[in-house]
Design a protein around this motif. Sequence first.
Motif, PDB file in Angstrom:
ATOM      1  N   PRO A 173       0.832  -1.200   0.000  1.00  0.00           N
ATOM      2  CA  PRO A 173       0.000   0.000   0.000  1.00  0.00           C
ATOM      3  C   PRO A 173       0.871   1.255   0.000  1.00  0.00           C
ATOM      4  CG  PRO A 173      -0.741  -1.535   1.679  1.00  0.00           C
ATOM      5  CD  PRO A 173       0.542  -2.076   1.133  1.00  0.00           C
ATOM      6  N   THR A 174       0.413   2.270  -0.692  1.00  0.00           N
ATOM      7  CA  THR A 174       1.210   3.487  -0.789  1.00  0.00           C
ATOM      8  C   THR A 174       1.009   4.394   0.433  1.00  0.00           C
ATOM      9  OG1 THR A 174      -0.535   3.995  -2.373  1.00  0.00           O
ATOM     10  CG2 THR A 174       1.689   3.815  -3.241  1.00  0.00           C
ATOM     11  N   HIS A 175      -0.168   4.330   1.064  1.00  0.00           N
ATOM     12  CA  HIS A 175      -0.451   5.210   2.202  1.00  0.00           C
ATOM     13  C   HIS A 175       0.336   4.769   3.435  1.00  0.00           C
ATOM     14  CE1 HIS A 175      -2.578   7.547   5.165  1.00  0.00           C
ATOM     15  NE2 HIS A 175      -3.181   8.192   4.180  1.00  0.00           N
ATOM     16  N   LYS A 176       1.057   5.758   4.046  1.00  0.00           N
ATOM     17  CA  LYS A 176       1.947   5.449   5.183  1.00  0.00           C
ATOM     18  C   LYS A 176       1.237   4.711   6.313  1.00  0.00           C
ATOM     19  CE  LYS A 176       5.279   9.142   5.217  1.00  0.00           C
ATOM     20  NZ  LYS A 176       5.382  10.486   5.755  1.00  0.00           N
ATOM     21  N   LEU A 177       0.022   5.183   6.644  1.00  0.00           N
ATOM     22  CA  LEU A 177      -0.705   4.610   7.788  1.00  0.00           C
ATOM     23  C   LEU A 177      -1.086   3.155   7.551  1.00  0.00           C
ATOM     24  CD1 LEU A 177      -3.062   7.519   8.889  1.00  0.00           C
ATOM     25  CD2 LEU A 177      -1.042   6.643  10.065  1.00  0.00           C
ATOM     26  N   VAL A 178      -1.311   2.808   6.308  1.00  0.00           N
ATOM     27  CA  VAL A 178      -1.712   1.430   5.991  1.00  0.00           C
ATOM     28  C   VAL A 178      -0.477   0.557   5.752  1.00  0.00           C
ATOM     29  CG1 VAL A 178      -3.258   0.042   4.519  1.00  0.00           C
ATOM     30  CG2 VAL A 178      -3.675   2.478   4.781  1.00  0.00           C
ATOM     31  N   ARG A 179       0.587   1.205   5.258  1.00  0.00           N
ATOM     32  CA  ARG A 179       1.790   0.469   4.851  1.00  0.00           C
ATOM     33  C   ARG A 179       2.436  -0.299   6.024  1.00  0.00           C
ATOM     34  NH1 ARG A 179       5.011   0.906   0.152  1.00  0.00           N
ATOM     35  NH2 ARG A 179       7.138   0.305   0.592  1.00  0.00           N
ATOM     36  N   SER A 180       2.558   0.391   7.193  1.00  0.00           N
ATOM     37  CA  SER A 180       3.244  -0.258   8.327  1.00  0.00           C
ATOM     38  C   SER A 180       2.499  -1.480   8.845  1.00  0.00           C
ATOM     39  CB  SER A 180       3.462   0.749   9.456  1.00  0.00           C
ATOM     40  OG  SER A 180       4.215   1.792   8.945  1.00  0.00           O
ATOM     41  N   PRO A 181       1.186  -1.359   9.160  1.00  0.00           N
ATOM     42  CA  PRO A 181       0.502  -2.582   9.621  1.00  0.00           C
ATOM     43  C   PRO A 181       0.494  -3.683   8.556  1.00  0.00           C
ATOM     44  CG  PRO A 181      -1.040  -0.724   9.461  1.00  0.00           C
ATOM     45  CD  PRO A 181       0.323  -0.183   9.234  1.00  0.00           C
ATOM     46  N   PHE A 182       0.464  -3.261   7.314  1.00  0.00           N
ATOM     47  CA  PHE A 182       0.446  -4.229   6.224  1.00  0.00           C
ATOM     48  C   PHE A 182       1.775  -5.007   6.185  1.00  0.00           C
ATOM     49  CE2 PHE A 182       0.430  -5.644   1.834  1.00  0.00           C
ATOM     50  CZ  PHE A 182      -0.874  -6.066   1.710  1.00  0.00           C
ATOM     51  N   LYS A 183       2.856  -4.250   6.395  1.00  0.00           N
ATOM     52  CA  LYS A 183       4.190  -4.857   6.393  1.00  0.00           C
ATOM     53  C   LYS A 183       4.301  -5.875   7.533  1.00  0.00           C
ATOM     54  CE  LYS A 183       8.606  -3.213   4.944  1.00  0.00           C
ATOM     55  NZ  LYS A 183       9.397  -2.148   4.510  1.00  0.00           N
ATOM     56  N   LEU A 184       3.783  -5.484   8.702  1.00  0.00           N
ATOM     57  CA  LEU A 184       3.802  -6.389   9.859  1.00  0.00           C
ATOM     58  C   LEU A 184       3.026  -7.664   9.542  1.00  0.00           C
ATOM     59  CD1 LEU A 184       3.155  -4.133  12.984  1.00  0.00           C
ATOM     60  CD2 LEU A 184       5.180  -5.514  12.481  1.00  0.00           C
ATOM     61  N   TYR A 185       1.887  -7.459   8.889  1.00  0.00           N
ATOM     62  CA  TYR A 185       1.026  -8.583   8.537  1.00  0.00           C
ATOM     63  C   TYR A 185       1.767  -9.563   7.623  1.00  0.00           C
ATOM     64  CZ  TYR A 185      -2.545 -11.160   6.036  1.00  0.00           C
ATOM     65  OH  TYR A 185      -3.260 -12.176   5.459  1.00  0.00           O
ATOM     66  N   PHE A 186       2.376  -8.986   6.599  1.00  0.00           N
ATOM     67  CA  PHE A 186       3.059  -9.795   5.593  1.00  0.00           C
ATOM     68  C   PHE A 186       4.296 -10.499   6.162  1.00  0.00           C
ATOM     69  CE2 PHE A 186       2.064  -8.432   0.983  1.00  0.00           C
ATOM     70  CZ  PHE A 186       1.613  -9.704   0.718  1.00  0.00           C
ATOM     71  N   LYS A 187       5.048  -9.732   6.952  1.00  0.00           N
ATOM     72  CA  LYS A 187       6.335 -10.228   7.436  1.00  0.00           C
ATOM     73  C   LYS A 187       6.183 -11.207   8.594  1.00  0.00           C
ATOM     74  CE  LYS A 187      10.755  -8.030   7.055  1.00  0.00           C
ATOM     75  NZ  LYS A 187      11.344  -6.785   6.685  1.00  0.00           N
ATOM     76  N   HIS A 188       5.196 -10.953   9.465  1.00  0.00           N
ATOM     77  CA  HIS A 188       5.117 -11.773  10.674  1.00  0.00           C
ATOM     78  C   HIS A 188       3.863 -12.631  10.761  1.00  0.00           C
ATOM     79  CE1 HIS A 188       8.681  -9.787  12.025  1.00  0.00           C
ATOM     80  NE2 HIS A 188       8.119  -8.613  11.773  1.00  0.00           N
ATOM     81  N   TRP A 189       2.685 -12.006  10.528  1.00  0.00           N
ATOM     82  CA  TRP A 189       1.449 -12.745  10.727  1.00  0.00           C
ATOM     83  C   TRP A 189       1.277 -13.849   9.679  1.00  0.00           C
ATOM     84  CZ3 TRP A 189      -1.898 -15.087  13.320  1.00  0.00           C
ATOM     85  CH2 TRP A 189      -3.171 -15.403  12.832  1.00  0.00           C
ATOM     86  N   LEU A 190       1.574 -13.547   8.437  1.00  0.00           N
ATOM     87  CA  LEU A 190       1.360 -14.538   7.368  1.00  0.00           C
ATOM     88  C   LEU A 190       2.244 -15.786   7.565  1.00  0.00           C
ATOM     89  CD1 LEU A 190      -0.487 -14.893   4.974  1.00  0.00           C
ATOM     90  CD2 LEU A 190       1.268 -13.923   3.520  1.00  0.00           C
TER      91      LEU A 190
END
Length: 250
Positions: A173-190
């Motif tokens: 995601p390009t939006h900063k606020l969405v990008r960080s939780p998304f990164k966490l999701y991809f890197k750790h939760w998935l």
Amino acid sequence: MSSFDKSKYVHGVFSRISDKYDVMNDLGSLGFHRIWKAKMVKELAKAQPKRILDIACGTGDIAIALAKALPAAEVIGLDFNGAMLQVANSRAAAELGHGFIIEGSDDTLAKSTNKLHFVVGNAMELPFANESFDAACISFGLRNMPDYAQVLKEIFRVLKPKGKLYCLEASYPTHKLVRSPFKLYFKHWLPTLAKLVVNSPEEYAWLNTSTEAFLSKDELAFLMESTGFASVSYKSFLSGAAALHHGTKG
Ligand SMILES: C[S@@+](CC[C@H](N)C(=O)[O-])C[C@H]1O[C@@H](n2cnc3c(N)ncnc32)[C@H](O)[C@@H]1O
């Protein structure tokens, strides 16, 4: 990673997860992949193409959806992984009453009366004649390939003039606020989810690595234009978590 190593690695990843791929796709994307794919199929079907190529078709959901949406069309799902195609073939047999895996190319296809085929082949070197498809699509496939430009060049070659390409791909995601939780999701939760559900955390870490390394949406649009595609545009989904690019062979 060299081209050869990337292909070998990716082949290994999908061989190990072929029987778990569908369930993880639903869990990992919270079902969103179904909505995005349905949009792509709807867009692609609008022009009523007669011969369609689904590149990196995996377990065949898109090829089967296309065969259902366009019963008169010939649909070919191509993938270099036989294990993924075995799942696709069983699914097609269950949903449509037929499916057909071949290891050949145009000659073998010409002898078949089936409307849906799965072909074992490499997207870097498509086993089809020039200008032989009205439309092509590639979903969550391009970022797995060693040379994006070469794959686009091959798709351009096999499309007829005015033929259409649709490319659905994961993105950040390009939006900063969405990008960080998304990164966490991809890197750790998935990977955690993948460990719990299918015991394949490493394979799902690849999803993050390959998405991080992939082109931005604008870069992909530019690469499509550089290949020769005209009227290139894209739609973003879920704050840019995925995008559907579209282009026409001029
Ligand atoms: C993430 S899966 C996508 C499957 C399906 N298109 C979907 O959207 O669910 C990626 C697929 O790309 C295939 N693939 C990767 N590199 C390939 C190549 N060079 N040629 C053909 N298929 C390839 C893999 O075998 C795998 O089935």
